[in-house]
Write an enzyme that holds these catalytic residues in place. Sequence first.
Site, PDB file in Angstrom:
ATOM      1  N   HIS A  83       0.837  -1.226   0.000  1.00 12.97           N
ATOM      2  CA  HIS A  83       0.000   0.000   0.000  1.00 12.97           C
ATOM      3  C   HIS A  83       0.865   1.267   0.000  1.00 12.97           C
ATOM      4  O   HIS A  83       0.510   2.267   0.623  1.00 12.97           O
ATOM      5  CB  HIS A  83      -0.960   0.024   1.202  1.00 12.97           C
ATOM      6  CG  HIS A  83      -1.958  -1.087   1.197  1.00 12.97           C
ATOM      7  ND1 HIS A  83      -3.224  -0.960   0.672  1.00 12.97           N
ATOM      8  CD2 HIS A  83      -1.875  -2.359   1.652  1.00 12.97           C
ATOM      9  CE1 HIS A  83      -3.884  -2.099   0.815  1.00 12.97           C
ATOM     10  NE2 HIS A  83      -3.082  -2.969   1.400  1.00 12.97           N
ATOM     11  N   ASN A 156     -10.179  -2.835   2.601  1.00 16.69           N
ATOM     12  CA  ASN A 156      -9.892  -2.905   1.168  1.00 16.69           C
ATOM     13  C   ASN A 156     -11.171  -2.686   0.379  1.00 16.69           C
ATOM     14  O   ASN A 156     -12.267  -2.677   0.945  1.00 16.69           O
ATOM     15  CB  ASN A 156      -9.326  -4.284   0.809  1.00 16.69           C
ATOM     16  CG  ASN A 156      -7.820  -4.398   1.085  1.00 16.69           C
ATOM     17  OD1 ASN A 156      -7.147  -3.409   1.336  1.00 16.69           O
ATOM     18  ND2 ASN A 156      -7.312  -5.615   1.038  1.00 16.69           N
TER      19      ASN A 156
END
Length: 697
Positions: A83, A156
């Site tokens: 990420h 997510n």
Amino acid sequence: MADPTKQTADFDALISETGAGGEVHQQARDDGERLTTAQGVVIADNQNSLRAGAPGPTLMEDFAMREKIFHFDHERIPERVVHARGYGAHGTFTCTRALGDVTRAAPFASEGKETEVFVRFSTVAGSKGSPDLARDVRGFSVKFYTDEGNWDIVGNNIPVFFIQDAIKFPDLVHALKPAPDRGFPQAQSAHDNFWDFISLTPEAMHMVMWQMSDRTIPRSFTTMEGFGVHTFRFVNAEGKSTFVKFHWKPRMGLQSVVWDEAVKSNGADPDRHRRDLWDAIDRGDFPQWDLGVQMFDQDFADGFAFDVLDPTKIIPEEDCPVDLIGTLRLDRAVDNFFAETEQVAFCTANVIPGIDFSDDPLLQGRNFSYLDTQLKRLGGPNFTKLPVNAPKGCPVSNYQQDGHMQSDARKGRVNYEPNGWGIGPRAHPLEGYVSYRQPVTGEKVRLRPESFADHYSQARQFYISQTASEQGHILAALVFELSKCEEPAIRERMVGHLTHIDALLAQDAADRLGILEMPKPPPAAMPTQTDLKPSSALSIQSPPPDSFKGRILGVLISDGFDGGMLMALKSAVEAEGGVVRIIAPRIGGAMCSNDNLHPVTDQLGGAPSVLFDAVAILPGTESLAKCPAAVDFLRDAHAHCKHIGATHGATDLIAACGLDGSPDGGMHALNDPASAKAFVTACRGLRFWEREAALMA
Ligand code: HDE
């Protein structure tokens, strides 16, 4: 103070000049902010280092230059292990349904209650500088600055995960990221190592179906769902627990691009998603999501076909409804990307009274990882003092002290508890965080519960819940990704897994990969349940959004264009809350049919149609039929199934693209203001997917 984003008229006066004799002239500005060193000393000359003569060696004693370069040398911090590429914004969460009976959690205490939030969206695989539209899972992290402490939902845009146990995470990420010898490929899963690992990991198959769907190429952050993934617990004041799963539902509806568009977007605008969020906030079109919760008790969990602690499974909305309990609105861009978006530190273990963990083994591992990784990334234990990480809704008071970059100067001699001095903070059994009193027994074992063993049924359920077009996209994505694998055994293993999901999908994939003999499916721990019903919530395409709000119509014009039609399109799009961008061969403007120069927003060469949701073609007397960028513009819009509006003047361009311009559900004739309005109404639907079948034929 002057607006720092605007150049000042006396800019020239600030530029230093070297006179004929080598001396430096710099005009002082009395009204301006002074440039200083970090020690606060005003700097006299920021253009020339201190030298022994000119030319001559630079002197070590130039503390201003040394400090400036020293600081610059240390500007980088480690990027996130996963990420790394992300983009954040501030906003507010407003409770729309009080939940005091089920949870003590402060944000849900009363209807209308507002809690400040910071949200960071991200891709998983790529480095900080990778493009926004890689095929990838997106992170959706929300930090609530509640009046009982900070609470993070680190989620997510896909409700399941690749693995069931945290111990496998480093292997998954190693396999996904660039190979250690060659250092590529960047920001993509289309390579041997990823599919090698996945094809040896049957529990990943459900997630793989989502990953190969259009969910991983979202139109923008604002058109994605978000999921907490794991089952959590709500706990009320009496200590009663209710299981909960978190869902963020975008007000703009789910929207994605098509793969070819994603590939071209990455070249045309690698920052597409962050720019879209910045622009939306800048024009006051604040993105919103509803927070939904699936709440259920132990009896429901016991009766459900899968284990609610297994992060590779969803609970279909048909089995347990998603109740909307609040709204998230992002309305403030960051002031400084590094200070806020880079330094924000999310952690699944950041919970508040009323929120608790479940025994999901992935969640338990995450609770360790996030705090650990922040230490490395932010360089010490005091990152919680950074403004973006510090609680805003409540005081912080404890005896933690010292460490790198300590900014708290707690007064007095007392730095421990209990103490007999009668001062300093104490624990509070009633107001404090109390863990849910869950009975725990068992032997210490390394064992996966049998209830986690069904790896294919929900993968199948996801697949059969898609429209025919979406199923086609999944097949195409699988073929694309597996075709990038050099090792035939990897492709074959994957096709073997697909057989357990859908026989036709497996056969089509085998055909398109040129696998002549159908591979033997790997042994399945449990047979696929074929009676799970399709769930409409799993499809992006159905139903499509009911307005063009927040989307962009790209209008291609050239000299002599019909200004009345442009105005009609603008007013129809703006009435929907959409945006019009005007594209022309020259950035200086285009001549309207009434001989007025009309401003444009984009030059054709830098604004391919992949950047717009729908397009209108309004050439004037200046033909665009021989302009390659215009041909690509229209041809791509057509191939990407976009709604296209065209005036009569577009006939030669349409012919140059080899297209049949006759109006159909996706090709719209623009001849009067009413037709402009009808065209924009048709654009509400995501795309004219019916064209896709014809294109594939
Ligand atoms: Fe993460 N994950 N993760 N993850 N994750 C990180 O923490 C980790 C997982 C997610 O915007 C890291 O601060 C482990 C699932 C997001 O700053 C790290 C496991 C989900 C973000 C980490 C998982 C996520 C991260 C890297 C398996 C969806 C970005 C940098 C047990 C529910 C947060 C950091 C942001 C970031 C570990 C699995 C979401 C290394 C060990 C499942 C959105 O700590």
